[in-house]
Write a protein that holds these residues in place. Sequence first.
Motif, PDB file in Angstrom:
ATOM      1  N   UNK A 224      -2.187  25.267   9.181  1.00 11.49           N
ATOM      2  CA  UNK A 224      -0.975  25.768   8.533  1.00 11.49           C
ATOM      3  C   UNK A 224      -1.324  26.770   7.442  1.00 11.49           C
ATOM      4  N   UNK A 225      -2.372  26.476   6.690  1.00 11.44           N
ATOM      5  CA  UNK A 225      -2.815  27.388   5.635  1.00 11.44           C
ATOM      6  C   UNK A 225      -3.190  28.756   6.204  1.00 11.44           C
ATOM      7  N   UNK A 226      -3.986  28.760   7.248  1.00 10.15           N
ATOM      8  CA  UNK A 226      -4.411  30.032   7.844  1.00 10.15           C
ATOM      9  C   UNK A 226      -3.209  30.778   8.435  1.00 10.15           C
ATOM     10  N   UNK A 227      -2.282  30.034   9.053  1.00  8.14           N
ATOM     11  CA  UNK A 227      -1.069  30.668   9.599  1.00  8.14           C
ATOM     12  C   UNK A 227      -0.296  31.382   8.499  1.00  8.14           C
ATOM     13  N   UNK A 228      -0.074  30.693   7.378  1.00  6.63           N
ATOM     14  CA  UNK A 228       0.722  31.268   6.294  1.00  6.63           C
ATOM     15  C   UNK A 228       0.003  32.413   5.593  1.00  6.63           C
ATOM     16  N   UNK A 229      -1.324  32.316   5.485  1.00  6.09           N
ATOM     17  CA  UNK A 229      -2.082  33.360   4.803  1.00  6.09           C
ATOM     18  C   UNK A 229      -2.270  34.600   5.670  1.00  6.09           C
ATOM     19  N   UNK A 230      -2.475  34.409   6.975  1.00  5.09           N
ATOM     20  CA  UNK A 230      -2.833  35.517   7.851  1.00  5.09           C
ATOM     21  C   UNK A 230      -1.733  35.911   8.826  1.00  5.09           C
ATOM     22  N   UNK A 231      -0.634  35.141   8.863  1.00  4.53           N
ATOM     23  CA  UNK A 231       0.426  35.421   9.817  1.00  4.53           C
ATOM     24  C   UNK A 231       0.999  36.819   9.696  1.00  4.53           C
ATOM     25  N   UNK A 232       1.234  37.276   8.460  1.00  6.05           N
ATOM     26  CA  UNK A 232       1.786  38.607   8.260  1.00  6.05           C
ATOM     27  C   UNK A 232       0.863  39.696   8.767  1.00  6.05           C
ATOM     28  N   UNK A 233      -0.450  39.546   8.500  1.00 10.26           N
ATOM     29  CA  UNK A 233      -1.415  40.541   8.961  1.00 10.26           C
ATOM     30  C   UNK A 233      -1.504  40.595  10.484  1.00 10.26           C
ATOM     31  N   UNK A 234      -1.279  39.458  11.129  1.00  5.70           N
ATOM     32  CA  UNK A 234      -1.423  39.373  12.587  1.00  5.70           C
ATOM     33  C   UNK A 234      -0.089  39.540  13.318  1.00  5.70           C
ATOM     34  N   UNK A 235       0.961  39.901  12.582  1.00  6.30           N
ATOM     35  CA  UNK A 235       2.293  40.052  13.165  1.00  6.30           C
ATOM     36  C   UNK A 235       2.813  38.737  13.758  1.00  6.30           C
ATOM     37  N   UNK A 236       2.520  37.671  13.057  1.00  8.23           N
ATOM     38  CA  UNK A 236       2.991  36.325  13.351  1.00  8.23           C
ATOM     39  C   UNK A 236       2.763  35.914  14.809  1.00  8.23           C
ATOM     40  N   UNK A 237       3.807  35.558  15.528  1.00  4.76           N
ATOM     41  CA  UNK A 237       3.612  34.951  16.844  1.00  4.76           C
ATOM     42  C   UNK A 237       3.355  35.977  17.950  1.00  4.76           C
TER      43      UNK A 237
END
Length: 423
Positions: A224-237
Amino acid sequence: MSDMMAELPMEEGGVSYRDWCAIAGGLIGGFMAILDIQITNSSMKVIQGALSATLNDSSWLMTSYFTAEIIAIPLCGWLSKALGTGRYAIWCVGGFFCASLLCSTAWNLNSMIVFRALQGFCGGALIPISFRLIIEILPLEKRPIGMSLFSIIATFAPALGPALGGWLTENLSWHAIFYINFIPAVTSLGLIWYSMKHPKIDWKTLKNGDFIGIVSIMLCLGCLEVILEKGGDKNWFDSNMICVLALISGFTFLIFLYDQLASSNPLINVRLLKEYDFSYALVIFSMLGVAIYGTLFIVPYYLAMVHNYDASEIGNVVIWMGLPQLFILPFIPVLIRRFNIKYLICIGFLGLAVSAFMDCAMDSNFSGPQMAWSMFVRALGQPFIMVPLSLLATRNIQQEDSASSAVLINVFRSIGGLVARQH
Protein backbone atom coordinates in the motif's frame (compact mmCIF):
# COMPACT_ATOMS: atom_id res chain seq x y z
CA MET A 1 2.96 -4.42 33.92
CA SER A 2 5.70 -7.01 34.32
CA ASP A 3 8.17 -5.16 32.10
CA MET A 4 7.46 -1.65 33.26
CA MET A 5 8.98 0.53 35.91
CA ALA A 6 10.70 -0.38 39.15
CA GLU A 7 8.74 0.35 42.29
CA LEU A 8 9.42 3.73 43.87
CA PRO A 9 7.44 5.96 46.18
CA MET A 10 4.58 7.47 44.23
CA GLU A 11 3.80 11.10 43.69
CA GLU A 12 0.29 12.35 44.16
CA GLY A 13 -1.84 10.68 41.50
CA GLY A 14 0.13 7.41 41.63
CA VAL A 15 2.92 8.39 39.21
CA SER A 16 6.50 7.98 40.39
CA TYR A 17 9.64 9.84 39.37
CA ARG A 18 10.80 6.83 37.38
CA ASP A 19 7.44 6.67 35.64
CA TRP A 20 7.95 10.20 34.35
CA CYS A 21 11.52 9.34 33.31
CA ALA A 22 10.20 6.37 31.32
CA ILE A 23 7.62 8.57 29.61
CA ALA A 24 10.23 11.24 28.90
CA GLY A 25 12.60 8.66 27.43
CA GLY A 26 9.88 7.28 25.19
CA LEU A 27 8.78 10.76 24.07
CA ILE A 28 12.33 11.82 23.23
CA GLY A 29 12.77 8.66 21.17
CA GLY A 30 9.47 9.34 19.39
CA PHE A 31 10.46 12.99 18.85
CA MET A 32 13.70 11.89 17.22
CA ALA A 33 11.88 9.46 14.91
CA ILE A 34 9.23 11.98 13.82
CA LEU A 35 11.82 14.72 13.39
CA ASP A 36 13.75 12.57 10.94
CA ILE A 37 10.66 11.91 8.83
CA GLN A 38 10.71 15.55 7.70
CA ILE A 39 14.28 16.69 8.39
CA THR A 40 15.46 15.81 4.87
CA ASN A 41 12.62 17.68 3.12
CA SER A 42 14.20 21.11 3.01
CA SER A 43 17.61 19.61 2.16
CA MET A 44 16.43 17.23 -0.57
CA LYS A 45 17.93 19.26 -3.42
CA VAL A 46 21.33 19.30 -1.70
CA ILE A 47 21.26 15.56 -0.94
CA GLN A 48 20.04 14.84 -4.47
CA GLY A 49 23.01 16.73 -5.91
CA ALA A 50 25.53 15.14 -3.55
CA LEU A 51 24.37 11.63 -4.49
CA SER A 52 24.11 12.45 -8.21
CA ALA A 53 20.44 11.41 -8.27
CA THR A 54 17.50 12.66 -10.29
CA LEU A 55 14.44 14.14 -8.57
CA ASN A 56 12.39 11.03 -9.37
CA ASP A 57 15.09 8.67 -8.10
CA SER A 58 15.61 10.64 -4.89
CA SER A 59 11.91 10.24 -4.06
CA TRP A 60 12.79 6.65 -3.13
CA LEU A 61 14.51 8.05 -0.05
CA MET A 62 11.09 8.97 1.35
CA THR A 63 9.42 5.82 0.01
CA SER A 64 11.98 3.51 1.62
CA TYR A 65 11.71 5.29 4.98
CA PHE A 66 7.92 5.28 5.08
CA THR A 67 7.61 1.70 3.84
CA ALA A 68 9.95 0.42 6.55
CA GLU A 69 8.24 2.58 9.18
CA ILE A 70 4.71 1.45 8.42
CA ILE A 71 5.84 -2.21 8.34
CA ALA A 72 7.47 -1.86 11.77
CA ILE A 73 4.49 -0.26 13.53
CA PRO A 74 2.24 -3.39 13.70
CA LEU A 75 5.09 -5.46 15.18
CA CYS A 76 5.46 -3.14 18.16
CA GLY A 77 3.04 -4.90 20.54
CA TRP A 78 4.35 -8.42 19.90
CA LEU A 79 8.04 -7.48 20.14
CA SER A 80 7.47 -5.33 23.24
CA LYS A 81 5.85 -8.29 24.98
CA ALA A 82 8.55 -10.72 23.95
CA LEU A 83 11.62 -8.55 24.48
CA GLY A 84 10.28 -6.29 27.24
CA THR A 85 9.18 -2.75 26.47
CA GLY A 86 12.36 -1.22 27.87
CA ARG A 87 14.75 -3.52 26.01
CA TYR A 88 12.81 -3.16 22.75
CA ALA A 89 12.84 0.64 23.06
CA ILE A 90 16.59 0.64 23.73
CA TRP A 91 17.26 -1.58 20.72
CA CYS A 92 15.12 0.67 18.51
CA VAL A 93 16.76 3.89 19.71
CA GLY A 94 20.23 2.38 19.31
CA GLY A 95 19.38 0.98 15.89
CA PHE A 96 17.92 4.29 14.78
CA PHE A 97 21.06 6.18 15.75
CA CYS A 98 23.35 3.64 14.06
CA ALA A 99 21.24 3.86 10.91
CA SER A 100 21.51 7.67 11.09
CA LEU A 101 25.29 7.42 11.13
CA LEU A 102 25.17 5.09 8.14
CA CYS A 103 22.98 7.61 6.28
CA SER A 104 25.66 10.25 6.79
CA THR A 105 28.25 7.95 5.17
CA ALA A 106 26.10 7.03 2.13
CA TRP A 107 28.21 6.97 -1.04
CA ASN A 108 25.39 6.77 -3.59
CA LEU A 109 21.59 6.76 -3.85
CA ASN A 110 21.20 3.00 -3.40
CA SER A 111 23.18 2.95 -0.15
CA MET A 112 21.18 5.91 1.17
CA ILE A 113 17.89 4.14 0.33
CA VAL A 114 18.96 1.06 2.30
CA PHE A 115 20.14 3.10 5.29
CA ARG A 116 16.98 5.22 5.31
CA ALA A 117 14.92 2.02 5.30
CA LEU A 118 16.85 0.76 8.36
CA GLN A 119 16.25 4.11 10.02
CA GLY A 120 12.53 3.95 9.24
CA PHE A 121 12.18 0.40 10.56
CA CYS A 122 13.75 1.29 13.90
CA GLY A 123 11.92 4.61 14.13
CA GLY A 124 8.56 3.05 13.30
CA ALA A 125 8.37 1.42 16.73
CA LEU A 126 9.42 4.48 18.73
CA ILE A 127 6.26 6.47 18.02
CA PRO A 128 3.72 3.83 19.21
CA ILE A 129 5.99 2.97 22.16
CA SER A 130 5.90 6.57 23.39
CA PHE A 131 2.11 6.66 22.98
CA ARG A 132 1.70 3.29 24.70
CA LEU A 133 3.75 4.30 27.74
CA ILE A 134 1.44 7.26 28.36
CA ILE A 135 -1.65 5.01 28.26
CA GLU A 136 -0.13 2.31 30.47
CA ILE A 137 1.58 4.48 33.08
CA LEU A 138 -0.59 7.53 33.61
CA PRO A 139 -3.98 7.41 35.34
CA LEU A 140 -6.88 9.04 33.51
CA GLU A 141 -6.68 12.29 35.47
CA LYS A 142 -3.02 12.81 34.46
CA ARG A 143 -3.32 11.51 30.92
CA PRO A 144 -4.06 14.98 29.41
CA ILE A 145 -0.58 16.08 30.51
CA GLY A 146 0.99 13.06 28.84
CA MET A 147 -1.06 13.54 25.69
CA SER A 148 -0.04 17.20 25.55
CA LEU A 149 3.58 16.11 25.62
CA PHE A 150 2.89 13.55 22.91
CA SER A 151 1.18 16.25 20.88
CA ILE A 152 4.38 18.28 20.96
CA ILE A 153 6.37 15.46 19.40
CA ALA A 154 3.62 14.52 16.93
CA THR A 155 2.89 18.01 15.59
CA PHE A 156 5.84 20.23 16.54
CA ALA A 157 8.63 17.84 15.51
CA PRO A 158 7.44 17.59 11.86
CA ALA A 159 7.42 21.40 11.62
CA LEU A 160 10.80 21.72 13.35
CA GLY A 161 12.38 19.10 11.08
CA PRO A 162 12.62 21.17 7.86
CA ALA A 163 13.72 24.27 9.81
CA LEU A 164 16.45 22.41 11.70
CA GLY A 165 17.48 20.44 8.63
CA GLY A 166 17.69 23.62 6.57
CA TRP A 167 19.83 25.44 9.14
CA LEU A 168 22.23 22.51 9.55
CA THR A 169 22.57 22.04 5.80
CA GLU A 170 23.25 25.70 5.11
CA ASN A 171 25.66 26.26 8.02
CA LEU A 172 27.39 22.88 8.26
CA SER A 173 26.50 20.19 5.69
CA TRP A 174 23.72 17.75 4.86
CA HIS A 175 25.59 15.10 6.87
CA ALA A 176 24.86 17.09 10.05
CA ILE A 177 21.12 16.40 9.82
CA PHE A 178 21.92 12.82 10.76
CA TYR A 179 24.58 13.60 13.39
CA ILE A 180 22.01 15.70 15.28
CA ASN A 181 20.36 12.47 16.47
CA PHE A 182 23.23 11.83 18.88
CA ILE A 183 21.90 14.03 21.70
CA PRO A 184 18.26 12.77 21.74
CA ALA A 185 19.40 9.17 21.25
CA VAL A 186 21.78 9.23 24.21
CA THR A 187 19.23 11.05 26.39
CA SER A 188 16.46 8.60 25.50
CA LEU A 189 18.71 5.58 26.08
CA GLY A 190 19.77 6.88 29.48
CA LEU A 191 16.24 7.61 30.69
CA ILE A 192 14.81 4.29 29.49
CA TRP A 193 17.72 2.28 30.89
CA TYR A 194 17.38 4.00 34.27
CA SER A 195 13.61 3.92 34.63
CA MET A 196 12.39 0.64 33.15
CA LYS A 197 12.84 -2.99 34.08
CA HIS A 198 14.52 -5.32 31.63
CA PRO A 199 13.19 -8.86 32.17
CA LYS A 200 14.57 -11.87 30.36
CA ILE A 201 13.56 -12.32 26.75
CA ASP A 202 10.34 -14.32 26.48
CA TRP A 203 11.40 -16.82 23.83
CA LYS A 204 8.04 -18.58 24.01
CA THR A 205 6.22 -15.43 22.95
CA LEU A 206 8.67 -14.96 20.09
CA LYS A 207 8.26 -18.57 19.00
CA ASN A 208 4.46 -18.52 19.24
CA GLY A 209 3.98 -15.21 17.44
CA ASP A 210 1.12 -14.78 15.00
CA PHE A 211 3.33 -15.21 11.95
CA ILE A 212 0.45 -15.36 9.50
CA GLY A 213 -0.70 -12.00 10.80
CA ILE A 214 2.86 -10.62 10.78
CA VAL A 215 3.61 -11.59 7.18
CA SER A 216 0.19 -10.58 5.85
CA ILE A 217 0.14 -7.13 7.46
CA MET A 218 3.72 -6.42 6.38
CA LEU A 219 2.86 -7.29 2.78
CA CYS A 220 -0.42 -5.38 2.92
CA LEU A 221 1.00 -2.15 4.33
CA GLY A 222 4.29 -2.36 2.43
CA CYS A 223 2.51 -2.73 -0.92
CA LEU A 224 0.00 0.00 0.00
CA GLU A 225 2.86 2.36 0.82
CA VAL A 226 4.55 1.83 -2.54
CA ILE A 227 1.19 2.20 -4.35
CA LEU A 228 0.49 5.54 -2.68
CA GLU A 229 4.04 6.85 -3.10
CA LYS A 230 4.60 5.74 -6.70
CA GLY A 231 1.07 5.48 -8.10
CA GLY A 232 1.07 9.01 -9.50
CA ASP A 233 4.41 8.53 -11.24
CA LYS A 234 3.22 5.26 -12.80
CA ASN A 235 -0.19 6.62 -13.87
CA TRP A 236 -1.92 4.47 -11.26
CA PHE A 237 -3.72 1.40 -12.60
CA ASP A 238 -2.32 1.83 -16.08
CA SER A 239 0.83 0.34 -14.54
CA ASN A 240 1.14 -3.45 -14.23
CA MET A 241 3.30 -2.96 -11.13
CA ILE A 242 0.62 -0.92 -9.36
CA CYS A 243 -2.09 -3.45 -10.31
CA VAL A 244 -0.05 -6.38 -8.95
CA LEU A 245 0.77 -4.52 -5.73
CA ALA A 246 -2.91 -3.59 -5.27
CA LEU A 247 -3.96 -7.24 -5.63
CA ILE A 248 -1.32 -8.34 -3.14
CA SER A 249 -2.27 -5.61 -0.67
CA GLY A 250 -6.01 -6.36 -0.87
CA PHE A 251 -5.59 -10.13 -0.65
CA THR A 252 -3.17 -10.00 2.28
CA PHE A 253 -5.47 -7.57 4.09
CA LEU A 254 -8.30 -10.11 3.92
CA ILE A 255 -5.95 -12.83 5.19
CA PHE A 256 -4.81 -10.57 8.03
CA LEU A 257 -8.35 -9.65 9.05
CA TYR A 258 -9.52 -13.27 9.09
CA ASP A 259 -6.43 -14.35 11.01
CA GLN A 260 -6.87 -11.66 13.67
CA LEU A 261 -10.48 -12.64 14.25
CA ALA A 262 -9.77 -16.38 14.29
CA SER A 263 -6.47 -16.43 16.17
CA SER A 264 -6.33 -17.02 19.92
CA ASN A 265 -3.18 -14.88 20.05
CA PRO A 266 -3.69 -12.12 17.45
CA LEU A 267 -0.99 -9.65 16.52
CA ILE A 268 -3.46 -6.75 16.88
CA ASN A 269 -6.80 -6.80 18.67
CA VAL A 270 -8.96 -5.58 15.76
CA ARG A 271 -12.09 -6.04 17.90
CA LEU A 272 -11.22 -2.65 19.35
CA LEU A 273 -12.84 -1.24 16.21
CA LYS A 274 -16.22 -2.14 17.71
CA GLU A 275 -15.62 0.63 20.26
CA TYR A 276 -17.38 3.64 18.68
CA ASP A 277 -15.21 6.39 20.17
CA PHE A 278 -12.04 4.57 19.19
CA SER A 279 -13.13 3.95 15.57
CA TYR A 280 -14.40 7.52 15.28
CA ALA A 281 -11.04 8.79 16.53
CA LEU A 282 -9.10 6.62 14.06
CA VAL A 283 -10.91 8.20 11.12
CA ILE A 284 -10.09 11.66 12.47
CA PHE A 285 -6.46 10.65 13.08
CA SER A 286 -6.19 9.74 9.41
CA MET A 287 -7.66 13.14 8.49
CA LEU A 288 -5.16 14.81 10.80
CA GLY A 289 -2.37 12.87 9.09
CA VAL A 290 -3.59 14.25 5.77
CA ALA A 291 -3.63 17.82 7.12
CA ILE A 292 -0.25 17.74 8.86
CA TYR A 293 1.98 15.57 6.71
CA GLY A 294 0.47 16.62 3.39
CA THR A 295 1.26 20.25 4.17
CA LEU A 296 4.72 19.48 5.49
CA PHE A 297 5.53 17.55 2.33
CA ILE A 298 4.11 19.89 -0.32
CA VAL A 299 5.24 23.24 1.14
CA PRO A 300 9.02 22.55 1.10
CA TYR A 301 8.70 20.91 -2.32
CA TYR A 302 6.76 23.89 -3.73
CA LEU A 303 9.11 26.52 -2.31
CA ALA A 304 12.19 24.69 -3.58
CA MET A 305 10.88 23.86 -7.06
CA VAL A 306 8.88 27.03 -7.86
CA HIS A 307 10.71 29.76 -5.92
CA ASN A 308 14.15 28.13 -5.63
CA TYR A 309 14.24 28.57 -1.86
CA ASP A 310 17.31 27.16 -0.14
CA ALA A 311 17.09 24.82 2.85
CA SER A 312 17.30 27.61 5.44
CA GLU A 313 14.60 29.74 3.77
CA ILE A 314 12.24 26.75 3.61
CA GLY A 315 12.79 26.07 7.28
CA ASN A 316 11.99 29.66 8.21
CA VAL A 317 8.55 29.29 6.61
CA VAL A 318 7.64 25.81 7.91
CA ILE A 319 8.68 26.59 11.49
CA TRP A 320 5.54 28.75 11.79
CA MET A 321 3.49 25.57 11.67
CA GLY A 322 5.13 24.42 14.91
CA LEU A 323 6.36 27.29 17.07
CA PRO A 324 2.96 28.79 18.10
CA GLN A 325 1.83 25.40 19.39
CA LEU A 326 4.30 25.60 22.26
CA PHE A 327 2.38 28.56 23.70
CA ILE A 328 -1.04 26.89 23.39
CA LEU A 329 -0.39 23.30 24.47
CA PRO A 330 0.12 24.10 28.21
CA PHE A 331 -3.48 25.36 28.36
CA ILE A 332 -5.06 22.35 26.64
CA PRO A 333 -5.30 20.12 29.78
CA VAL A 334 -7.16 22.95 31.54
CA LEU A 335 -9.56 23.38 28.63
CA ILE A 336 -10.20 19.63 28.54
CA ARG A 337 -11.41 19.70 32.13
CA ARG A 338 -13.80 22.57 31.38
CA PHE A 339 -15.20 21.78 27.94
CA ASN A 340 -16.46 18.84 25.91
CA ILE A 341 -13.44 17.42 24.08
CA LYS A 342 -15.46 17.00 20.87
CA TYR A 343 -16.03 20.76 20.78
CA LEU A 344 -12.28 21.32 21.11
CA ILE A 345 -11.63 18.95 18.19
CA CYS A 346 -14.12 20.91 16.07
CA ILE A 347 -12.37 24.19 16.96
CA GLY A 348 -9.05 22.66 15.92
CA PHE A 349 -10.33 21.52 12.54
CA LEU A 350 -11.93 24.93 12.04
CA GLY A 351 -8.44 26.40 12.38
CA LEU A 352 -7.12 23.97 9.76
CA ALA A 353 -10.01 24.87 7.45
CA VAL A 354 -9.33 28.61 7.79
CA SER A 355 -5.66 27.97 7.07
CA ALA A 356 -6.54 26.03 3.91
CA PHE A 357 -8.95 28.78 2.84
CA MET A 358 -6.13 31.33 3.16
CA ASP A 359 -4.14 29.34 0.60
CA CYS A 360 -6.95 28.66 -1.88
CA ALA A 361 -6.02 31.72 -4.02
CA MET A 362 -2.44 30.49 -4.26
CA ASP A 363 -0.57 31.06 -7.54
CA SER A 364 3.07 31.08 -8.67
CA ASN A 365 3.61 34.43 -6.92
CA PHE A 366 2.54 32.97 -3.58
CA SER A 367 5.73 32.42 -1.59
CA GLY A 368 7.13 32.32 1.93
CA PRO A 369 5.73 35.54 3.46
CA GLN A 370 2.18 34.68 2.40
CA MET A 371 2.44 31.04 3.40
CA ALA A 372 3.82 31.84 6.85
CA TRP A 373 0.48 33.34 7.93
CA SER A 374 -1.50 30.26 6.91
CA MET A 375 1.09 28.10 8.70
CA PHE A 376 0.58 30.23 11.82
CA VAL A 377 -3.22 29.77 11.76
CA ARG A 378 -2.77 26.03 11.22
CA ALA A 379 -0.47 25.89 14.24
CA LEU A 380 -3.14 27.56 16.39
CA GLY A 381 -5.65 24.83 15.48
CA GLN A 382 -3.56 21.68 15.75
CA PRO A 383 -3.19 21.53 19.57
CA PHE A 384 -6.98 21.54 19.91
CA ILE A 385 -7.10 18.30 17.90
CA MET A 386 -4.25 16.04 18.96
CA VAL A 387 -4.66 15.99 22.75
CA PRO A 388 -8.49 15.78 22.94
CA LEU A 389 -8.53 13.23 20.11
CA SER A 390 -5.97 11.02 21.84
CA LEU A 391 -8.02 11.11 25.03
CA LEU A 392 -11.22 10.34 23.13
CA ALA A 393 -9.56 7.35 21.46
CA THR A 394 -8.10 5.82 24.62
CA ARG A 395 -10.54 6.64 27.42
CA ASN A 396 -12.28 3.23 27.19
CA ILE A 397 -9.17 1.22 26.28
CA GLN A 398 -8.08 -1.42 28.78
CA GLN A 399 -4.43 -1.72 29.75
CA GLU A 400 -3.99 -5.07 27.95
CA ASP A 401 -5.12 -3.41 24.71
CA SER A 402 -2.80 -0.40 24.96
CA ALA A 403 -0.32 -1.83 22.45
CA SER A 404 -3.03 -2.60 19.88
CA SER A 405 -4.59 0.85 20.27
CA ALA A 406 -1.21 2.58 19.86
CA VAL A 407 -0.48 0.51 16.75
CA LEU A 408 -3.85 1.22 15.12
CA ILE A 409 -3.70 4.95 15.86
CA ASN A 410 -0.24 5.29 14.34
CA VAL A 411 -1.07 3.14 11.31
CA PHE A 412 -4.10 5.30 10.52
CA ARG A 413 -2.09 8.49 11.07
CA SER A 414 0.66 7.23 8.75
CA ILE A 415 -1.80 6.15 6.03
CA GLY A 416 -3.41 9.59 6.16
CA GLY A 417 -0.01 11.17 5.61
CA LEU A 418 0.70 8.84 2.69
CA VAL A 419 -2.57 9.72 1.01
CA ALA A 420 -1.94 13.45 1.46
CA ARG A 421 1.43 13.36 -0.28
CA GLN A 422 -0.28 12.19 -3.45
CA HIS A 423 -2.60 15.19 -3.64
